[in-house]
Design an enzyme around this catalytic site. Sequence first.
Site, PDB file in Angstrom:
ATOM      1  N   ARG A   1       0.854  -1.185   0.000  1.00 55.50           N
ATOM      2  CA  ARG A   1       0.000   0.000   0.000  1.00 55.50           C
ATOM      3  C   ARG A   1       0.891   1.237   0.000  1.00 55.50           C
ATOM      4  O   ARG A   1       1.883   1.310   0.732  1.00 55.50           O
ATOM      5  CB  ARG A   1      -0.920   0.018   1.225  1.00 55.50           C
ATOM      6  CG  ARG A   1      -2.017  -1.044   1.199  1.00 55.50           C
ATOM      7  CD  ARG A   1      -3.061  -0.725   0.138  1.00 55.50           C
ATOM      8  NE  ARG A   1      -4.190  -1.648   0.164  1.00 55.50           N
ATOM      9  CZ  ARG A   1      -4.264  -2.761  -0.548  1.00 55.50           C
ATOM     10  NH1 ARG A   1      -3.244  -3.100  -1.333  1.00 55.50           N
ATOM     11  NH2 ARG A   1      -5.335  -3.531  -0.486  1.00 55.50           N
TER      12      ARG A   1
ATOM     13  N   GLU B   1      -3.595   7.476  -7.962  1.00 51.20           N
ATOM     14  CA  GLU B   1      -3.588   6.553  -9.100  1.00 51.20           C
ATOM     15  C   GLU B   1      -4.769   6.857 -10.014  1.00 51.20           C
ATOM     16  O   GLU B   1      -5.880   7.077  -9.527  1.00 51.20           O
ATOM     17  CB  GLU B   1      -3.668   5.105  -8.603  1.00 51.20           C
ATOM     18  CG  GLU B   1      -2.441   4.678  -7.800  1.00 51.20           C
ATOM     19  CD  GLU B   1      -2.490   3.214  -7.382  1.00 51.20           C
ATOM     20  OE1 GLU B   1      -3.436   2.499  -7.801  1.00 51.20           O
ATOM     21  OE2 GLU B   1      -1.604   2.787  -6.647  1.00 51.20           O
TER      22      GLU B   1
ATOM     23  N   HIS C   1       0.485  -0.304 -10.653  1.00 54.42           N
ATOM     24  CA  HIS C   1      -0.372  -1.108  -9.774  1.00 54.42           C
ATOM     25  C   HIS C   1      -0.816  -2.402 -10.473  1.00 54.42           C
ATOM     26  O   HIS C   1      -1.998  -2.659 -10.685  1.00 54.42           O
ATOM     27  CB  HIS C   1      -1.588  -0.313  -9.312  1.00 54.42           C
ATOM     28  CG  HIS C   1      -2.119  -0.804  -8.002  1.00 54.42           C
ATOM     29  ND1 HIS C   1      -2.815  -0.006  -7.131  1.00 54.42           N
ATOM     30  CD2 HIS C   1      -2.054  -2.018  -7.399  1.00 54.42           C
ATOM     31  CE1 HIS C   1      -3.156  -0.691  -6.048  1.00 54.42           C
ATOM     32  NE2 HIS C   1      -2.711  -1.923  -6.206  1.00 54.42           N
TER      33      HIS C   1
END
Length: 322
Positions: A241, A270, A289
């Site tokens: 994270r 993001e 990601h």
Amino acid sequence: MTLPLLRCAVLDDFQGVATSSADWSPVADRVEVTAFREHHGSEAELAAALAGFDIVVTLRERVPFPATLFARLPRLKLLVASGMRNAVIDLAAAEAHGVTVCGTASSGTPPVELTWALLLGLARGIVQENTALREGGPWQSTVGADLHGRTLGLLGLGRIGGAVARVGLAFGMDVLAWSRNLTDERAAGAGVRRAASKEQLLGESDFVSIHLASDAGTRGLIGAAELALMKPEAYLVNTSRAAIVDQEALLAALNGGRIAGAAVDVFDTEPLPVGHPLRRAPRLLATPHLGYVSQDNYRRYFSEAVEDIAAFLAGEPIRRLG
């Protein structure tokens, strides 16, 4: 009488594979699916895009659903999120607005493979050497870091951290682990050493990989003071994270050459804005990601999303969150 089709939105289908990753035919006679390949950067944009939809499918914790967003989506009745835990959906607000929230089974392929892809990419300068080879640059410009005999420090030794540890042991690494609740017995059972503190782990490790949940106790766990404890030849990997690592402190450490490098798959914002300084940071290997972005995971997510929708339409929701 033919009932009007319900409208279902799939968010952040960047690769355009949501409808091909699963069989949507069980709900095709009741539901019209629209996949959005672009990310909606603000709540206002998202609310406008979703105003005409009854069902929304979202992947993991990519898109927050706070109370203010539910209030702007009076037509929404079902929200499906991959995984069975989601910290960015206000479940109380969903209930208050009459929205059922369902999940899917957790990923069958956690980001262990990506962790090692990034770690190995850092250690052996894969990106730099590939770029140089393709562009006619120098033949061999980096000297790779060895794994055998080096210390791998794991912040977190749960399901994912434990799997990462097993690979490290297979490479012949000395594996050191720390978390607030880790015991000597649990560490020994995984074949690793327990660090007495995160400070010890950071100071001794040649590679540090993060595998902790993001909560009040882990946010900002790695800041400037912690990065200063790392060896100048050490590497940091974060596929967990973004909030666990202070982004500004990491940028300063990379720009100042205080650590050998870092690999990051998660970011405070993001998608990462085009002009963001992390896109230009030296000694950084970054991916957008990708931890859970795999064929098997997408097949599982979207197939179970279809199951959730079918069950909801039948009046018997399954895998409810909250």
